[in-house]
Write an enzyme that holds these catalytic residues in place. Structure first.
Site, PDB file in Angstrom:
ATOM      1  N   ASN A   1       0.878  -1.173   0.000  1.00 57.28           N
ATOM      2  CA  ASN A   1       0.000   0.000   0.000  1.00 57.28           C
ATOM      3  C   ASN A   1       0.913   1.220   0.000  1.00 57.28           C
ATOM      4  O   ASN A   1       1.521   1.541   1.017  1.00 57.28           O
ATOM      5  CB  ASN A   1      -0.882  -0.035   1.261  1.00 57.28           C
ATOM      6  N   TRP A   2       0.993   1.860  -1.150  1.00 58.91           N
ATOM      7  CA  TRP A   2       1.911   2.999  -1.272  1.00 58.91           C
ATOM      8  C   TRP A   2       1.373   4.271  -0.632  1.00 58.91           C
ATOM      9  O   TRP A   2       2.071   5.275  -0.561  1.00 58.91           O
ATOM     10  CB  TRP A   2       2.249   3.229  -2.755  1.00 58.91           C
ATOM     11  N   LYS A   3       0.107   4.248  -0.218  1.00 57.83           N
ATOM     12  CA  LYS A   3      -0.509   5.438   0.406  1.00 57.83           C
ATOM     13  C   LYS A   3      -0.256   6.663  -0.482  1.00 57.83           C
ATOM     14  O   LYS A   3      -0.270   6.527  -1.702  1.00 57.83           O
ATOM     15  CB  LYS A   3       0.016   5.601   1.832  1.00 57.83           C
TER      16      LYS A   3
ATOM     17  N   GLU B   1      -5.252  -4.776  10.643  1.00 57.05           N
ATOM     18  CA  GLU B   1      -4.182  -3.794  10.834  1.00 57.05           C
ATOM     19  C   GLU B   1      -4.422  -3.027  12.131  1.00 57.05           C
ATOM     20  O   GLU B   1      -5.196  -2.053  12.146  1.00 57.05           O
ATOM     21  CB  GLU B   1      -4.155  -2.803   9.671  1.00 57.05           C
TER      22      GLU B   1
ATOM     23  N   GLU C   1      -6.815   4.710   7.939  1.00 56.77           N
ATOM     24  CA  GLU C   1      -6.534   6.121   7.653  1.00 56.77           C
ATOM     25  C   GLU C   1      -7.733   6.774   6.978  1.00 56.77           C
ATOM     26  O   GLU C   1      -7.971   7.977   7.133  1.00 56.77           O
ATOM     27  CB  GLU C   1      -5.258   6.239   6.798  1.00 56.77           C
TER      28      GLU C   1
ATOM     29  N   HIS D   1      -9.478   1.236   4.907  1.00 54.68           N
ATOM     30  CA  HIS D   1      -8.206   1.413   5.638  1.00 54.68           C
ATOM     31  C   HIS D   1      -8.448   2.362   6.808  1.00 54.68           C
ATOM     32  O   HIS D   1      -9.227   3.311   6.698  1.00 54.68           O
ATOM     33  CB  HIS D   1      -7.137   1.975   4.693  1.00 54.68           C
TER      34      HIS D   1
ATOM     35  N   GLY E   1       2.913  -1.238   4.196  1.00 56.38           N
ATOM     36  CA  GLY E   1       2.986   0.179   3.855  1.00 56.38           C
ATOM     37  C   GLY E   1       4.413   0.578   3.498  1.00 56.38           C
ATOM     38  O   GLY E   1       4.899   0.323   2.392  1.00 56.38           O
ATOM     39  N   GLY E   2       5.111   1.178   4.466  1.00 61.09           N
ATOM     40  CA  GLY E   2       6.434   1.743   4.239  1.00 61.09           C
ATOM     41  C   GLY E   2       7.411   0.815   3.532  1.00 61.09           C
ATOM     42  O   GLY E   2       8.148   1.243   2.627  1.00 61.09           O
TER      43      GLY E   2
ATOM     44  N   GLY F   1       2.896   2.148  10.698  1.00 62.59           N
ATOM     45  CA  GLY F   1       3.903   3.190  10.524  1.00 62.59           C
ATOM     46  C   GLY F   1       4.664   3.535  11.794  1.00 62.59           C
ATOM     47  O   GLY F   1       5.338   4.563  11.867  1.00 62.59           O
TER      48      GLY F   1
ATOM     49  N   SER G   1       3.641  -2.318  10.214  1.00 59.15           N
ATOM     50  CA  SER G   1       5.100  -2.403  10.382  1.00 59.15           C
ATOM     51  C   SER G   1       5.678  -3.759   9.968  1.00 59.15           C
ATOM     52  O   SER G   1       6.649  -4.226  10.570  1.00 59.15           O
ATOM     53  CB  SER G   1       5.506  -2.050  11.811  1.00 59.15           C
TER      54      SER G   1
HETATM   55  P1  13P Z   1       3.206   0.222   7.554  1.00 57.39           P
HETATM   56  O1  13P Z   1       3.645  -1.096   6.947  1.00 57.39           O
HETATM   57  O2  13P Z   1       3.978   1.389   7.042  1.00 57.39           O
HETATM   58  O3  13P Z   1       3.135   0.132   9.037  1.00 57.39           O
HETATM   59  O4  13P Z   1       1.695   0.472   7.034  1.00 57.39           O
HETATM   60  C1  13P Z   1       0.768  -0.526   7.190  1.00 57.39           C
HETATM   61  C2  13P Z   1      -0.447  -0.154   6.440  1.00 57.39           C
HETATM   62  O5  13P Z   1      -1.180   0.733   6.832  1.00 57.39           O
HETATM   63  C3  13P Z   1      -0.720  -0.864   5.185  1.00 57.39           C
HETATM   64  O6  13P Z   1      -2.014  -0.613   4.729  1.00 57.39           O
END
Ligand code: 13P
Length: 249
Positions: free
Chosen positions: A10-12, A165, A96, A94, A231-232, A171, A210
């Site tokens: 997920n590149w956000k 999640e 967020e 998600h 994510g990251g 993150g 993470s």
């Molecule tokens: P991180 O892997 O950066 O913690 O993000 C997780 C996430 O929100 C994937 O959708």
């Protein structure tokens, strides 16, 4: 039943055409594990078309969808548009978006149904806050989210997946304890079976929060973990590919 794990990045809100090289490298290397693991990259909406064109046959996805087919919804994107741009999968609900865009369970359910109805694969996200976990209400909170956001069945195990999640793990570098992941995934599994019968036993439940190369193997060994939403560590091929490899083991 052996389940091919789904590892989705997920590149956000990261990524422009300058990053297409990473997409190409990830797609190229992922071919090595074809059949052993399913890999997807959910990029920003603006990059879907170019990414899909750059890596034919590789699963490119979106991070959100509008639940309606069309209409006066400034700034939103519907399933047909995502399809047209080359997306094959979409993330819905998600945390967020649940937080910043006040997306409630019913809304998330409608989004999941819109995606599946249009032939997109769907990853539906759930997860508790730190406050809810510390109050001992994590399983109850997530259970409620699952029950209220699941799309109406029947679903197909190849096209519908859930992602657990924990918000406090996103993150932050903090990962849930394997015992807690096991407890939560097993509780989610029960609800999936209650909702979809036997099919519910085959729906993949991804873990997100993470995930990185150093912890992926341990997480993938937990019962009922059917992959990861990353994510990251999905932004760079060098970080993401070892996670893909761990998922193929
Ligand atoms: P991180 O892997 O950066 O913690 O993000 C997780 C996430 O929100 C994937 O959708």
């Amino acid at each position: 039943m052996t389940m091919v794990k789904l590892i989705a990045g997920n590149w956000k809100m990261h990524g422009t055409s300058e990053d297409l090289g990473e997409v190409r490298t990830i797609a190229e290397w992922s071919k090595k594990f074809e059949g052993a693991v399913e890999v997807a990259l959910c990029v920003p909406a603006t990059l879907i078309h170019r990414a899909a064109e750059a890596v034919p046959g590789f699963l490119i996805g979106a991070q959100d969808i509008h639940h309606k087919e069309k209409g006066a919804h400034t700034g939103d994107v519907c399933a047909a548009m995502l399809h047209d741009a080359g997306a094959g999968i979409v993330i819905v609900g998600h945390s967020e978006r649940r937080d910043a865009h006040r997306e409630a369970d019913g809304h998330v359910k409608a989004k999941a149904e819109a995606g599946l109805g249009a032939g997109l694969k769907v990853i539906l996200c759930v997860g508790e806050s730190l406050e809810e976990r510390e109050a001992g209400r994590a399983v109850e909170t997530v259970g409620r989210q699952v029950d209220a956001s699941l799309p109406a069945g029947p679903v197909d195990t190849g096209t519908f997946a859930l992602a657990y999640e924990p918000i406090w793990a996103i993150g932050t570098g903090r990962v849930a304890e394997v015992e807690d992941i096991e407890e939560m995934h097993s509780a989610i599994r029960e609800r999936l079976v209650a909702a979809y019968g036997e099919t519910g036993a085959g729906v993949r439940i991804l873990y997100g929060g993470s995930v990185k190369a150093s912890n992926a193997g341990e997480i993938f060994a937990v019962p009922n973990v059917g992959g990861a939403l990353v994510g990251g560590a999905s932004l760079k091929a060098a970080d993401f590919l070892p996670i893909v490899e761990a998922g193929a083991d």
